[in-house]
Design a protein around this motif. Structure first.
Motif, mmCIF file in Angstrom:
data_model
loop_
_atom_site.group_PDB
_atom_site.id
_atom_site.type_symbol
_atom_site.label_atom_id
_atom_site.label_comp_id
_atom_site.label_asym_id
_atom_site.label_seq_id
_atom_site.Cartn_x
_atom_site.Cartn_y
_atom_site.Cartn_z
ATOM 1 N N LYS A 168 21.524 -7.126 24.145
ATOM 2 C CA LYS A 168 20.413 -6.239 24.480
ATOM 3 C C LYS A 168 19.486 -6.053 23.289
ATOM 4 C CE LYS A 168 19.402 -1.657 26.388
ATOM 5 N NZ LYS A 168 19.976 -0.381 26.897
ATOM 6 N N GLN A 169 20.076 -5.969 22.096
ATOM 7 C CA GLN A 169 19.297 -5.790 20.865
ATOM 8 C C GLN A 169 18.444 -7.026 20.567
ATOM 9 O OE1 GLN A 169 21.733 -4.957 17.428
ATOM 10 N NE2 GLN A 169 20.166 -5.682 16.015
ATOM 11 N N LEU A 170 19.035 -8.243 20.711
ATOM 12 C CA LEU A 170 18.312 -9.465 20.380
ATOM 13 C C LEU A 170 17.372 -9.917 21.484
ATOM 14 C CD1 LEU A 170 19.943 -9.838 17.770
ATOM 15 C CD2 LEU A 170 20.316 -12.212 18.457
ATOM 16 N N GLY A 171 17.758 -9.669 22.742
ATOM 17 C CA GLY A 171 16.958 -10.144 23.856
ATOM 18 C C GLY A 171 17.203 -11.610 24.148
ATOM 19 N N ALA A 172 16.487 -12.122 25.142
ATOM 20 C CA ALA A 172 16.654 -13.514 25.566
ATOM 21 C C ALA A 172 15.379 -14.307 25.249
ATOM 22 C CB ALA A 172 16.959 -13.558 27.063
ATOM 23 N N PRO A 173 15.501 -15.644 25.155
ATOM 24 C CA PRO A 173 16.711 -16.453 25.328
ATOM 25 C C PRO A 173 17.701 -16.242 24.185
ATOM 26 C CG PRO A 173 14.909 -17.842 24.584
ATOM 27 C CD PRO A 173 14.319 -16.496 24.858
ATOM 28 N N ILE A 174 18.971 -16.462 24.497
ATOM 29 C CA ILE A 174 20.042 -16.253 23.541
ATOM 30 C C ILE A 174 21.199 -17.182 23.926
ATOM 31 C CG2 ILE A 174 21.175 -14.407 24.855
ATOM 32 C CD1 ILE A 174 21.560 -12.945 22.111
ATOM 33 N N VAL A 175 22.045 -17.524 22.961
ATOM 34 C CA VAL A 175 23.101 -18.504 23.194
ATOM 35 C C VAL A 175 24.461 -17.826 23.094
ATOM 36 C CG1 VAL A 175 24.107 -20.704 22.472
ATOM 37 C CG2 VAL A 175 21.640 -20.318 22.233
ATOM 38 N N GLU A 219 24.490 -16.186 19.309
ATOM 39 C CA GLU A 219 23.533 -16.539 18.264
ATOM 40 C C GLU A 219 22.123 -16.640 18.807
ATOM 41 O OE1 GLU A 219 25.321 -20.195 16.908
ATOM 42 O OE2 GLU A 219 24.023 -21.397 18.204
ATOM 43 N N GLU A 220 21.175 -16.601 17.877
ATOM 44 C CA GLU A 220 19.775 -16.714 18.261
ATOM 45 C C GLU A 220 19.504 -18.088 18.866
ATOM 46 O OE1 GLU A 220 16.808 -17.020 15.211
ATOM 47 O OE2 GLU A 220 18.222 -17.854 13.753
ATOM 48 N N PHE A 221 18.559 -18.147 19.759
ATOM 49 C CA PHE A 221 18.155 -19.395 20.387
ATOM 50 C C PHE A 221 17.224 -20.156 19.451
ATOM 51 C CE2 PHE A 221 14.841 -21.625 22.817
ATOM 52 C CZ PHE A 221 15.620 -22.529 23.517
ATOM 53 N N LEU A 222 17.545 -21.421 19.242
ATOM 54 C CA LEU A 222 16.682 -22.292 18.450
ATOM 55 C C LEU A 222 16.022 -23.293 19.381
ATOM 56 C CD1 LEU A 222 18.988 -23.154 15.395
ATOM 57 C CD2 LEU A 222 17.239 -21.371 15.541
ATOM 58 N N ASP A 223 14.713 -23.439 19.262
ATOM 59 C CA ASP A 223 14.048 -24.474 20.053
ATOM 60 C C ASP A 223 13.663 -25.634 19.146
ATOM 61 O OD1 ASP A 223 12.043 -23.258 18.650
ATOM 62 O OD2 ASP A 223 10.623 -23.200 20.316
ATOM 63 N N PHE A 303 30.607 -34.798 12.689
ATOM 64 C CA PHE A 303 29.444 -34.763 13.578
ATOM 65 C C PHE A 303 28.663 -33.482 13.311
ATOM 66 C CE2 PHE A 303 27.759 -32.687 17.349
ATOM 67 C CZ PHE A 303 26.964 -33.648 17.951
ATOM 68 N N ALA A 304 27.353 -33.616 13.166
ATOM 69 C CA ALA A 304 26.484 -32.454 13.031
ATOM 70 C C ALA A 304 25.495 -32.473 14.190
ATOM 71 C CB ALA A 304 25.747 -32.466 11.697
ATOM 72 N N GLY A 305 25.610 -31.491 15.077
ATOM 73 C CA GLY A 305 24.623 -31.328 16.131
ATOM 74 C C GLY A 305 23.453 -30.545 15.566
ATOM 75 N N LEU A 306 22.285 -31.133 15.582
ATOM 76 C CA LEU A 306 21.127 -30.569 14.884
ATOM 77 C C LEU A 306 20.047 -30.125 15.864
ATOM 78 C CD1 LEU A 306 20.691 -33.433 12.244
ATOM 79 C CD2 LEU A 306 22.016 -31.317 11.957
ATOM 80 N N MET A 307 19.275 -29.130 15.446
ATOM 81 C CA MET A 307 18.025 -28.800 16.115
ATOM 82 C C MET A 307 16.908 -29.023 15.103
ATOM 83 S SD MET A 307 16.651 -27.952 18.965
ATOM 84 C CE MET A 307 17.818 -27.042 19.989
ATOM 85 N N ILE A 308 15.964 -29.872 15.471
ATOM 86 C CA ILE A 308 14.888 -30.232 14.552
ATOM 87 C C ILE A 308 13.579 -29.649 15.051
ATOM 88 C CG2 ILE A 308 13.546 -32.151 13.591
ATOM 89 C CD1 ILE A 308 16.084 -33.833 13.703
ATOM 90 N N LYS A 309 12.896 -28.944 14.153
ATOM 91 C CA LYS A 309 11.594 -28.369 14.479
ATOM 92 C C LYS A 309 10.760 -28.323 13.208
ATOM 93 C CE LYS A 309 9.309 -24.429 16.663
ATOM 94 N NZ LYS A 309 9.476 -23.078 17.259
#
Length: 461
Positions: A168-175, A219-223, A303-309
């Motif tokens: 509730k504190q962080l809000g969505a989207p969230i993981v 955790e926070e959502f990363l796009d 293995f490293a699952g990455l998010m690139i932005k």
């Protein structure tokens, strides 16, 4: 397929080697070793296929293997109970096994590599303590926090009310993630707060993932764009592999629930030399140094699952083995002797390993049972596998019926891997091969590699 099946592995120049253990000496007569691959999926089929091509491989055993591995030259499936580590050690002694490659994460987390190493059997795969990087997402995130590895902000929870208050504190989207092993399905990317609440209830209250959901990481959502990055690691030394990109969602356009992976391709266009160097310096090396500092040095495939932005990568997750289905494309592109490389690494000579790669792109389409990742039928006959041209078919969830026919026996059943001059050509070849297989209950996405193909086409205009 001829273009893949006919690959000849080249020797990796690993330099001089220290004298191996007594088990290895016994197994390495005439310069060759017997190899054991642990596992039964498409990843293990592709590993067995590549390892068995090595001039250093005398014979390869798969425990338990599948109907696909048993058709490969120099490969025999064996009914060894891999959950009984004493049985595995005894088998290695009886068959003079000089290298064990553990495919899945579950036996690694259970300490199979520890017991094999203690018995003097050279093994590729991390200890149980090091495998906690995958066995516990909470542990992995804590390692990131302690050693300043870039990742999403997070908190850990065992109480549903506290977890929901944080959401509730962080809000969505969230993981929302189940901390333990959940066969690649324990992650919910919640687009609304209500969806996140439901994920908490499913995991902590309803126990849809059993004990894997006793603790949650929220955790926070990363796009951005997801990329799979792999490295061979021996303590603090690391050799990177080529990049890959997989498709987790079950539906076209990356829609629907997450799965263990519906397809993959290599290389990943989102990865460039600058980001590659950043991943090594900010993620791979700090993880290796951190695990060594924790008294659990990592030795195996990281293995490293990455998010690139915006040209920067953050770590989504670590796995402690080759990805599935990414491994299939990596093995198709690898142009080096994998047995030689892994033996060098197990002997502390990873720094001498130089891996060569085919310049072509690889693309894998996963053929799943209709209904996956929900309930799906088993036992339907699959025909036409022997006549497939233009691609290599790896078995992932197959068995033989009483008549000896290949039948479906899992959710993800076949992996069809093709090489091409670029991702678009590899995609066309893979789907042409898929259409040669007769299986009434098959389901597969029709757009594996779509991001890379769109990027490629845009660059041509």
């Amino acid at each position: 397929m001829q273009s893949i099946r006919g690959l000849n592995a080249k020797n990796v120049r690993a330099g001089s080697r220290s004298r191996p253990s007594s088990v290895t000496v016994c197994a390495a007569q005439n310069g060759k070793v017997n190899v054991l691959v642990v596992g039964s999926g498409g990843r293990e089929h592709s590993l067995a296929w590549k390892l068995s091509q090595s001039p250093l491989c005398n014979h390869l055993f798969c425990a338990p293997g599948n109907p696909g591995t048993e058709t490969e030259p120099k490969v025999t499936n064996v009914a060894v109970n891999v959950t009984n580590h004493k049985d595995v050690v005894q088998f290695c002694r009886e068959k003079d096994v000089g290298l064990v490659v553990v495919g899945p994460e579950v036996p690694l987390v259970a300490g199979l590599a520890d017991d094999l190493q203690a018995a003097g059997v050279p093994t590729w795969g991390p200890s149980a303590r090091a495998a906690a990087l995958e066995g516990s997402k909470a542990f992995m995130k804590d390692v990131c926090r302690k050693y300043n590895i870039p990742t999403a902000a997070y908190e850990k929870f065992t109480d549903p009310a506290r977890a929901k208050a944080f959401i509730k504190q962080l809000g969505a989207p969230i993981v929302v993630k189940a901390s333990g092993l959940a066969a690649g399905k324990g992650v919910v990317v919640a687009r609304t707060v209500e969806e996140a609440y439901q994920a908490v209830d499913d995991m902590l209250v309803k126990k849809v993932f059993g004990g894997a959901g006793d603790e949650l990481v929220i955790e926070e959502f990363l796009d951005g764009e997801e990329v799979s990055f792999f490295a061979l690691v021996d303590g603090e030394a690391a050799v990177p592999l080529v990049s890959a990109q997989d498709h987790k969602a079950v539906g076209d356009g990356d829609t629907g629930p997450n799965t263990g992976g519906m397809g993959a391709y290599s290389p990943a266009p989102a990865m460039n030399d600058i980001i590659h160097q950043q991943v090594m310096e900010d993620i791979i090396y700090p993880t290796a140094r951190g695990m060594a500092a924790e008294g659990a040095p990592f030795r195996g495939t990281l293995f490293a699952g990455l998010m690139i932005k915006d040209g920067k990568a953050k770590l989504l997750e670590h796995n402690v083995r080759f990805g599935d289905p990414e491994c299939q494309g990596l093995m198709a592109r690898l142009d080096s002797d994998l047995v030689d490389a892994m033996l060098a690494a197990t002997r502390g000579r990873l720094g001498d390993v130089r891996l060569a790669w085919r310049p072509e792109a690889a693309l894998t389409v996963v053929m799943a049972a209709r209904g996956y990742p929900g309930e799906y039928p088993k036992g339907s006959v699959i025909r036409g596998l022997e006549g497939v041209t233009g691609a290599k078919v790896f078995h992932a969830g197959t068995a033989r019926n009483a008549a000896g026919e290949v039948v479906s026996a899992g959710g993800r059943v076949l992996n069809v891997t093709a090489l091409g001059k670029d991702v678009e050509e590899a995609q066309a070849k893979a789907y042409a091969a898929v259409k040669q297989i007769q299986w009434a209950d098959a389901y597969y996405r029709s757009d594996i590699g779509w991001r890379a193909v769109e990027r490629l086409r845009a660059g041509k205009h």
